[in-house]
Design a protein around this motif. Structure first.
Motif, PDB file in Angstrom:
ATOM      1  N   ASP A   1      -7.637  10.907  -6.258  1.00  0.00           N
ATOM      2  CA  ASP A   1      -8.666  11.899  -5.969  1.00  0.00           C
ATOM      3  C   ASP A   1      -9.116  12.561  -7.278  1.00  0.00           C
ATOM      4  O   ASP A   1      -8.710  12.157  -8.367  1.00  0.00           O
ATOM      5  CB  ASP A   1      -8.173  12.917  -4.949  1.00  0.00           C
ATOM      6  N   ALA A   2      -9.931  13.588  -7.173  1.00  0.00           N
ATOM      7  CA  ALA A   2     -10.498  14.244  -8.352  1.00  0.00           C
ATOM      8  C   ALA A   2      -9.460  15.001  -9.177  1.00  0.00           C
ATOM      9  O   ALA A   2      -9.730  15.365 -10.322  1.00  0.00           O
ATOM     10  CB  ALA A   2     -11.611  15.196  -7.923  1.00  0.00           C
ATOM     11  N   THR A   3      -8.257  15.185  -8.643  1.00  0.00           N
ATOM     12  CA  THR A   3      -7.210  15.892  -9.379  1.00  0.00           C
ATOM     13  C   THR A   3      -6.804  15.104 -10.613  1.00  0.00           C
ATOM     14  O   THR A   3      -6.518  15.663 -11.657  1.00  0.00           O
ATOM     15  CB  THR A   3      -5.971  16.134  -8.487  1.00  0.00           C
ATOM     16  N   GLY A   4      -6.795  13.783 -10.507  1.00  0.00           N
ATOM     17  CA  GLY A   4      -6.409  12.943 -11.644  1.00  0.00           C
ATOM     18  C   GLY A   4      -4.932  13.058 -11.952  1.00  0.00           C
ATOM     19  O   GLY A   4      -4.134  13.458 -11.114  1.00  0.00           O
ATOM     20  N   GLY A   5      -4.554  12.682 -13.165  1.00  0.00           N
ATOM     21  CA  GLY A   5      -3.172  12.818 -13.591  1.00  0.00           C
ATOM     22  C   GLY A   5      -2.522  11.534 -14.061  1.00  0.00           C
ATOM     23  O   GLY A   5      -1.496  11.573 -14.720  1.00  0.00           O
ATOM     24  N   LEU A   6      -3.101  10.377 -13.733  1.00  0.00           N
ATOM     25  CA  LEU A   6      -2.512   9.119 -14.151  1.00  0.00           C
ATOM     26  C   LEU A   6      -2.546   8.999 -15.671  1.00  0.00           C
ATOM     27  O   LEU A   6      -3.562   9.279 -16.307  1.00  0.00           O
ATOM     28  CB  LEU A   6      -3.282   7.948 -13.540  1.00  0.00           C
ATOM     29  N   GLU A   7      -1.433   8.605 -16.252  1.00  0.00           N
ATOM     30  CA  GLU A   7      -1.366   8.360 -17.680  1.00  0.00           C
ATOM     31  C   GLU A   7      -0.895   6.934 -17.907  1.00  0.00           C
ATOM     32  O   GLU A   7      -0.052   6.425 -17.164  1.00  0.00           O
ATOM     33  CB  GLU A   7      -0.386   9.327 -18.365  1.00  0.00           C
ATOM     34  N   ILE A   8      -1.402   6.317 -18.953  1.00  0.00           N
ATOM     35  CA  ILE A   8      -1.036   4.952 -19.310  1.00  0.00           C
ATOM     36  C   ILE A   8      -0.566   4.968 -20.759  1.00  0.00           C
ATOM     37  O   ILE A   8      -1.183   5.592 -21.613  1.00  0.00           O
ATOM     38  CB  ILE A   8      -2.238   4.000 -19.142  1.00  0.00           C
TER      39      ILE A   8
ATOM     40  N   LEU B   1       0.882  -1.160   0.000  1.00  0.00           N
ATOM     41  CA  LEU B   1       0.000   0.000   0.000  1.00  0.00           C
ATOM     42  C   LEU B   1       0.918   1.206   0.000  1.00  0.00           C
ATOM     43  O   LEU B   1       1.811   1.307   0.844  1.00  0.00           O
ATOM     44  CB  LEU B   1      -0.893   0.007   1.244  1.00  0.00           C
ATOM     45  N   SER B   2       0.725   2.100  -0.952  1.00  0.00           N
ATOM     46  CA  SER B   2       1.670   3.199  -1.095  1.00  0.00           C
ATOM     47  C   SER B   2       0.961   4.528  -1.329  1.00  0.00           C
ATOM     48  O   SER B   2       0.837   4.979  -2.462  1.00  0.00           O
ATOM     49  CB  SER B   2       2.627   2.899  -2.249  1.00  0.00           C
ATOM     50  N   PRO B   3       0.498   5.171  -0.246  1.00  0.00           N
ATOM     51  CA  PRO B   3      -0.030   6.523  -0.423  1.00  0.00           C
ATOM     52  C   PRO B   3       1.076   7.436  -0.946  1.00  0.00           C
ATOM     53  O   PRO B   3       2.225   7.351  -0.505  1.00  0.00           O
ATOM     54  CB  PRO B   3      -0.454   6.945   0.979  1.00  0.00           C
ATOM     55  N   ILE B   4       0.730   8.295  -1.897  1.00  0.00           N
ATOM     56  CA  ILE B   4       1.717   9.183  -2.522  1.00  0.00           C
ATOM     57  C   ILE B   4       1.143  10.597  -2.567  1.00  0.00           C
ATOM     58  O   ILE B   4      -0.029  10.786  -2.862  1.00  0.00           O
ATOM     59  CB  ILE B   4       2.061   8.714  -3.954  1.00  0.00           C
ATOM     60  N   TYR B   5       2.007  11.576  -2.290  1.00  0.00           N
ATOM     61  CA  TYR B   5       1.631  12.976  -2.421  1.00  0.00           C
ATOM     62  C   TYR B   5       2.437  13.577  -3.564  1.00  0.00           C
ATOM     63  O   TYR B   5       3.664  13.516  -3.571  1.00  0.00           O
ATOM     64  CB  TYR B   5       1.915  13.745  -1.130  1.00  0.00           C
TER      65      TYR B   5
END
Length: 182
Positions: free
Chosen positions: A168-175, A136-140
């Motif tokens: 969260d609603a900020t998003g940002g993940l890219e694949i 489990l890796s919470p990341i900021y």
């Protein structure tokens, strides 16, 4: 997410109490630049800070004694018993333990569904997941500096067979798609 946000709002001095370099099994907090996912393109490290928590195994556990990499005890914030249930460290530790257990349970069910989808017995993967090497890796991800070419997290492939991501609603993940577009 509230517990993680609380933790990342704490001072660096406070977070250093559970710094990953104090762990023999790669558990704990790391600072901005403390993880480098794409050393070739971004040798300065990722512009994020995070926390690594895994299956909490006692130092006397056979796999820990054997020296199996990434297996061992987690680093937890020190709790102040005089604060009772109002102890922020206790609430944080409890929240992260609970999150780890819940994500592990979902992962186990998904692996059972994968087995069925592959026409295997539902419990086919269970034997491999008795003591999972799950993290489990919470990341900021702080706002990126306006100058330079820093990146929040370098291009990488996750290890293992399954990654669950909550954002969260900020998003940002890219694949990266099969045609090499992000």
């Amino acid at each position: 997410m509230q517990a993680a946000n609380w933790f990342f709002d704490q001072s660096e001095t406070y977070k250093r109490d559970i710094a990953i370099d104090k762990s023999p099994c790669h558990r704990g907090w790391y600072t901005i630049g403390g993880e480098i996912l794409d050393a070739e393109t971004h040798p300065e490290g990722d512009y994020k800070e995070g926390l690594k928590i895994g299956q909490d195994l006692a130092p006397s556990h056979p796999l820990v004694i054997k020296g199996l990499p990434l297996h061992g005890p987690n680093l937890w914030l020190e709790e102040d018993p005089s604060l009772g249930s109002h102890c922020p460290a206790r609430a944080f530790n409890t929240s992260l333990r609970t999150a780890y257990q819940k994500f592990s349970a979902v992962s186990s069910r998904l692996m059972q569904a994968f087995a069925l989808g592959l026409n295997l017995p539902e419990t086919y993967f269970d034997r491999y997941l008795q003591i999972p090497m799950a993290t489990l890796s919470p990341i900021y991800y702080p706002p990126l500096p306006e100058t330079g070419d820093r990146i929040s997290a370098g291009a990488h492939t996750d290890f293992g067979c399954l990654s669950l991501l909550a954002q969260d609603a900020t998003g940002g993940l890219e694949i990266l798609s099969p045609d090499a577009n992000w």
